[in-house]
Design a protein around this motif. Structure first.
Motif, PDB file in Angstrom:
ATOM      1  N   LEU A   7       1.700   7.333   1.109  1.00  0.00           N
ATOM      2  CA  LEU A   7       0.458   7.325   0.328  1.00  0.00           C
ATOM      3  C   LEU A   7       0.383   6.105  -0.588  1.00  0.00           C
ATOM      4  O   LEU A   7      -0.690   5.549  -0.818  1.00  0.00           O
TER       5      LEU A   7
ATOM      6  N   LEU B 268      -5.978   8.574  -5.063  1.00  0.00           N
ATOM      7  CA  LEU B 268      -4.896   8.575  -4.073  1.00  0.00           C
ATOM      8  C   LEU B 268      -3.526   8.636  -4.738  1.00  0.00           C
ATOM      9  O   LEU B 268      -2.606   9.284  -4.223  1.00  0.00           O
TER      10      LEU B 268
ATOM     11  N   LEU C 290     -10.225  14.711  -4.597  1.00  0.00           N
ATOM     12  CA  LEU C 290     -10.647  13.587  -3.755  1.00  0.00           C
ATOM     13  C   LEU C 290     -11.876  13.978  -2.932  1.00  0.00           C
ATOM     14  O   LEU C 290     -12.852  13.214  -2.840  1.00  0.00           O
TER      15      LEU C 290
ATOM     16  N   VAL D 228      -2.533   3.239  -1.133  1.00  0.00           N
ATOM     17  CA  VAL D 228      -3.036   2.763  -2.437  1.00  0.00           C
ATOM     18  C   VAL D 228      -2.953   1.243  -2.508  1.00  0.00           C
ATOM     19  O   VAL D 228      -3.870   0.571  -2.997  1.00  0.00           O
TER      20      VAL D 228
ATOM     21  N   TYR E 253     -10.834   4.953  -6.026  1.00  0.00           N
ATOM     22  CA  TYR E 253      -9.968   5.404  -4.936  1.00  0.00           C
ATOM     23  C   TYR E 253      -8.477   5.309  -5.275  1.00  0.00           C
ATOM     24  O   TYR E 253      -7.723   6.259  -5.006  1.00  0.00           O
TER      25      TYR E 253
ATOM     26  N   LEU F 239      -6.184   9.026   6.019  1.00  0.00           N
ATOM     27  CA  LEU F 239      -6.340   8.046   4.937  1.00  0.00           C
ATOM     28  C   LEU F 239      -6.042   6.634   5.414  1.00  0.00           C
ATOM     29  O   LEU F 239      -6.766   5.692   5.078  1.00  0.00           O
TER      30      LEU F 239
END
Length: 385
Positions: free
Chosen positions: A200, A184, A32, A204, A180, A113
């Protein structure tokens, strides 16, 4: 700071003491980070320092002063700031996770994030992407100018471009937005706990929602811009020109108000459009059909005398509009609930010399046919479509 870290560090050495699961997680985070570096350094900064900065310097010297930098580059400066901020924060998280001493305690990966995606990255990229089609259209309109062409060629010869053209670099933010979720998800699959993986996944979903929202906005904006251009290109003939039997004395013609095309097509969605061939009085004519959400328009293409070049059969509407073509409405709009479609089978088509043909019939409220149009498609695939 980012460049120094990339130059000095060895990711395999730094992660050598991790257990296999943590190693895979750190590897996904590293992917990333490094991909964001490539995006920021090799794409955004090249656009800014090579193309935008050069154009700005030229305009300060009264060259290319009429070129609109926003229409070409939109919020490029904002994109650079957001990407650099994300990189430096992510670098801080990586250093802490690799137990490299660093002054001050920074946010966790999840906190970073959530904050970056929700507050800056998606919003900033959406703003850029909404201008992207306008930027390409504007770029095409400028490329025939000798002065602008010289500027672009000079910039593209810069070694920082690595043989990439301006158009290749302009699309980079769109590609980054769609990448992305993949990056992720890769981090999420290697999470230490189910809670972390779930958190996470919510990040997303934020990006996916932003992409879906953007697709809807882009479709709406594309339709709005296309209909706006089409409104100025449509020609609605007065009734005495459409119907030769209609006799209107000159002193009374002002009483028949001209149709307002803006009211006809405004707030409507253009579902499909394309060029076909109309058989009329034993002659073939190029026509262009516009299918809106509630009616069909059949128009004749009138080419600009300054651009008499014959366009390819599959030419798109955007190019026809750029060439200055106009579209004369042949008949009144055909409401979809008054339209009958009949395909001409191969035997009858061969006998009449009308391959890939079909008939559009316009019926009135009493189910009587008041107009018929025999149309030919360039191929069976186009006919079925």
């Amino acid at each position: 700071m980012v460049l120094e870290f990339l130059r000095d560090c060895d990711s395999s050495q730094l992660m050598s003491d991790c257990d296999p699961q943590d190693y895979k997680r750190q590897e996904a985070i590293w992917e990333l980070f490094t991909s964001e570096c490539v995006y920021f350094l090799d794409q955004l900064m090249v656009l800014k320092e090579v193309f935008l900065a050069t154009l700005t310097n030229l305009q300060m010297r009264d060259y290319l002063s009429d070129v609109d930098t926003w229409r070409l580059f939109a919020n490029l400066n904002e994109l650079c700031l957001v990407s650099f901020g994300f990189l430096t924060s992510l670098l801080h998280v990586i250093k802490e996770s690799w137990e490299i001493p660093v002054a001050g305690a920074g946010p966790t990966l999840l906190e970073l994030l959530h904050k970056a995606i929700q507050e800056s990255i998606c919003h900033c990229l959406q703003k850029y992407c909404l201008n992207y089609s306008t930027a390409l259209f504007y770029l095409d309109s400028l490329k025939h100018r000798e002065d602008f062409g010289s500027y672009v060629k000079w910039c593209e010869r810069n070694q920082e471009c690595r043989r990439l053209q301006l158009r290749d670099l302009l699309v980079a933010p769109l590609q980054r937005l769609t990448r992305y979720p993949l990056l992720l998800r890769n981090v999420g699959k290697r999470s230490r706990t189910e809670e972390e993986e779930s958190a996470l996944q919510s990040v997303v979903e934020q990006v996916d929602t932003s992409i879906c929202d953007l697709e809807g906005k882009v479709k709406w904006l594309d339709n709005y811009q296309k209909v706006k251009l089409l409104r100025d290109a449509l020609v609605w003939l007065p009734v005495w020109e459409r119907d030769k039997r209609a006799f209107i004395p000159e002193n009374l013609k002002h009483l028949l108000k001209a149709v307002t095309l803006e009211n006809l097509i405004a707030h409507r969605c253009l579902l499909h459009e394309g060029k076909l061939v109309l058989t009329e009085n034993a002659k073939l004519h190029d026509v262009y059909l516009f299918l809106f959400d509630d009616f069909l328009l059949i128009t004749k293409i009138k080419r600009n005398k300054k651009n008499p070049l014959r366009l390819p059969q599959n030419q798109e509407l955007d190019q026809l509009l750029k060439e200055g073509c106009t579209f004369t409405v042949l008949d009144q709009p055909i409401s979809l609930d008054r339209l009958q479609l009949r395909s001409v089978d191969q035997l009858n088509a061969a006998a009449s010399g009308l391959s890939q043909s079909f008939i559009i019939m316009h019926q009135n409220r009493y189910q009587q046919c008041i107009a018929a149009f025999i149309l030919q498609a360039p191929s069976e695939a186009v006919k079925v479509q």
